[in-house]
Design an enzyme around this catalytic site. Structure first.
Site, PDB file in Angstrom:
ATOM      1  CG  LEU A 343      55.441   2.338   6.351  1.00 11.86           C
ATOM      2  CD1 LEU A 343      54.881   2.368   4.939  1.00 11.86           C
ATOM      3  CD2 LEU A 343      55.139   3.644   7.054  1.00 11.86           C
ATOM      4  CG  ASP A 344      52.632  -1.722  13.118  1.00  6.38           C
ATOM      5  OD1 ASP A 344      52.594  -2.948  12.952  1.00  6.38           O
ATOM      6  OD2 ASP A 344      51.827  -1.107  13.835  1.00  6.38           O
ATOM      7  CE  LYS A 345      47.376  -5.460   8.780  1.00  4.29           C
ATOM      8  NZ  LYS A 345      46.020  -5.096   9.281  1.00  4.29           N
TER       9      LYS A 345
END
Length: 649
Positions: A343-345
């Site tokens: 997951l990218d933030k």
């Protein structure tokens, strides 16, 4: 029973959506002229079934048999009523394809050859009825998907030359003002120019409740304007709209073949050969023609041949109704196998729009004074933190004024001049360079992922502003749900390690890694895949594109960049991570249903062939088992089809 090849190409019971080459709205707005009739109940089919049934009754009661032991009615009715079966079998022989129609033709001709005229007619009636029921079932799946095509209006009201006129939907132009009255469907993707209303957008984003829309809000084609009139600036038309991408995703799903569909094709072909081989062995051992015919009749593979693409199409359609575009069956199958989610933030787990968490005073200055000074300095800055400062100034009704001079130092901050005073807004190092260190507030040290901006004016330190991105409300529950599904979750971000670790703790991910460049994210994906992990990467920006491409499944947020969306295999239209969780569940459920059909078909065919070979099944009972089992497996696949409530109706 499927009337389609099962060894060399995927069954195509699911007729394709209308082909559209132009990007205009009219091509998405298919009317009745595009409706498929192949899956409806036609009078010819019903008449043929009734004819066979009456002929079977005549043979049973021996109403007219001038040439005993041959039944003229039985032979004629079987040949006439079974014409569709024989025709398909002949075409398959010419094309050198092994299908269930060919094996059933052999069984019917064998039954006629040994004088089983009533049996041949009943089997013919069973097969014809099964074709109709299968057509209705698959047609229901087609209608559930094609219901999407009814979501756009044929005519649109637009504002031209100061007047509101009605034009065909295909004549709307980009940047034109479109008027949508209460109760009307929105024909374009765009931004609200005027008006206030609530829009039901469940068909696009999957949101259950209507969403409030006012000036500046985005709206989607295919959604319903519920209350007030809206004037919308048309930004995307036809296939460029979110709705258009959903239609294209469904079309791709029908045309593309997932690996499991190829497996289904091969298995179906093997089952036909198995049935014929078992029939030959039965005749050699028992010399019982009735048992041999029963062996041929009882085995069937249409449940997996037709049920597999139906399940995949239903799953992709259900995902589309929930606001998730899956670009093909290949990616749906890959989703079902995912065991690791990266997951990218920023923009994925957070909104990507930093907000002020705290204003810390120094030397007795008030928040109003700190924000006023900072807003002057940040007025010309394009930094995300600057936008947060200006937004707070607007909230506090502080006039936004232009500085007289502006200077920006990358990585440090800005220095401006206003009304003869110098204003410095930026890092602690920047204030130190200008000799402004007296009375500095205690640094936050990056706690909770916050960035700290210091503010000084006319040589005095006013205080600091602590800014942080805001987690999406559903992010934590979505991560928890993925972990409950047995998925490993890893947070990858280009943000600082402190900010990433803080966000990781709040979300409850298994691992959080910060300070990554785009190529480092892609390297993470590559290393995990080299270890045998099935990886899904979720991102929204240009910097996520390399990782999205490297992953088994690339998933892009709908609010992300065009590059990210093009690189992705799955798109979350409303950027709602809970929809991703639902899609992962649907993908797993689809795989489970297909495997149920596989195992069920193998068990029924194996047991049925064994019972028929040992004389426990007569041809009539064998035909009944064949038809009912296949319909059961096809109906099992329809469980994934979106229901009426899900289609926004």
């Amino acid at each position: 029973m499927s009337s389609l090849p099962i060894t060399e190409k995927s069954p195509d019971n699911l007729a394709p959506l209308p082909t559209r080459k132009s990007p205009e709205l009219k091509e998405l707005n298919a009317g009745p002229e595009h409706e498929e009739h192949a899956h409806g109940v036609e009078w010819a089919e019903l008449v043929r079934i009734a004819f066979v049934a009456l002929a079977a009754a005549a043979v049973w009661f021996r109403l007219w048999e001038p040439f005993q032991p041959i039944s003229v009615i039985g032979i004629a009715a079987t040949l006439i009523g079974g014409y569709p079966i024989f025709k398909e079998a002949f075409e398959n022989i010419v094309e050198r394809k092994m299908t269930m129609e060919l094996s059933m033709t052999i069984a019917l001709l064998s039954a006629l050859a040994i004088g089983e005229f009533f049996t041949a007619l009943v089997i013919t009636g069973f097969v014809l009825a099964a074709e109709v029921l299968e057509g209705l079932t698959v047609g229901r799946g087609r209608r559930a998907i094609q219901s999407l095509l009814d979501f756009l209006p044929r005519s649109v009201e637009v504002r031209r030359n100061g007047q509101v006129i009605e034009v065909p939907a295909d004549q709307v132009q980009v940047d034109e003002a479109v008027i949508v009255k209460p109760g009307g469907r929105i024909p374009v993707d765009g931004i609200v120019l005027n008006g206030h209303s609530f829009v039901e957008q469940a068909a696009i984003t999957g949101e259950a409740m209507p969403v409030e829309k006012a000036r500046g809000d985005a709206v989607y084609a295919g959604t319903i304007n519920q209350s007030g009139a809206l004037e919308i600036n048309a930004q995307k038309l036809g296939r460029d709209t979110t709705f258009g991408r959903i239609i294209e995703a469904v079309e791709r799903a029908e045309k593309s073949r997932a690996p499991i569909q190829k497996t289904a094709d091969r298995l179906a072909g093997y089952l036909v050969y198995f049935a014929l081989g078992a029939a030959v062995l039965t005749f050699v051992v028992t010399h019982n023609v009735r048992s041999t015919i029963s062996v041929v009749i009882v085995a069937g593979a249409c449940g997996i041949a037709a049920g597999t693409p139906l399940a995949i199409l239903g799953a992709i359609g259900r995902a589309a109704h929930q606001g998730v575009i899956v670009k093909g069956g290949l990616y749906l199958e890959a989703l079902a196998a995912v065991d690791t989610v990266l997951l990218d933030k920023t923009g994925t787990l957070t909104f990507g729009t930093p907000q002020i968490r705290e204003v810390v005073s120094a030397n007795g200055f008030a928040e109003h004074q700190i924000i006023a000074a900072a807003s002057i300095a940040e007025r010309k800055s394009e930094h995300p933190l600057a936008r947060a400062v200006v937004a707070r100034a607007v909230e506090l009704s502080i006039p936004i004024v232009e500085p007289d001079e502006f200077s920006y130092t990358p990585g440090r901050g800005v220095r401006v001049s206003y009304a003869g005073e110098e204003i410095v807004v930026g890092s602690l190092a920047l204030l130190g360079e200008h000799g402004m260190t007296r009375g500095l507030p205690t640094p936050s040290g990056g706690a909770d992922g916050m960035s700290e901006v210091y503010v000084a004016r006319a040589g005095q330190v006013l205080g600091s502003i602590r800014i942080a991105d805001v987690l999406r409300p559903e992010a934590k529950s979505a991560v928890a749900a993925m972990r409950q599904m047995g998925l490993r979750t890893v947070l990858l971000s280009g943000d600082t390690r402190a900010a990433t670790s803080s966000a990781g703790r709040d979300l409850g991910v298994d691992e959080a890694v910060g300070g990554l460049l785009p190529e480092q994210k892609a390297k993470w994906v590559t290393e995990l895949r080299s270890k045998g992990r099935n990886v899904a990467m979720v991102g929204d920006g240009i910097n996520d594109a390399p990782a999205l491409v490297e992953a088994n499944v690339g998933i892009s947020m709908g609010s992300g960049t065009d590059v990210a969306r093009e690189s992705a295999d799955v798109i979350l239209i409303g950027s709602d991570l809970s929809k991703l969780v639902e899609t992962l569940r649907v993908a797993r459920r689809c795989r489970g249903i297909i495997m149920q059909n596989f195992v069920g078909t193998l068990v029924v065919d194996s047991v049925g062939v064994a019972m028929a070979a040992f004389g426990f099944l007569n041809p009539l009972l064998a035909a009944f088992i064949h038809v009912t089992s296949e319909l059961a497996f096809i109906l099992n696949s329809t469980r994934l089809l979106p229901r009426g409530a899900e289609s926004g109706r």
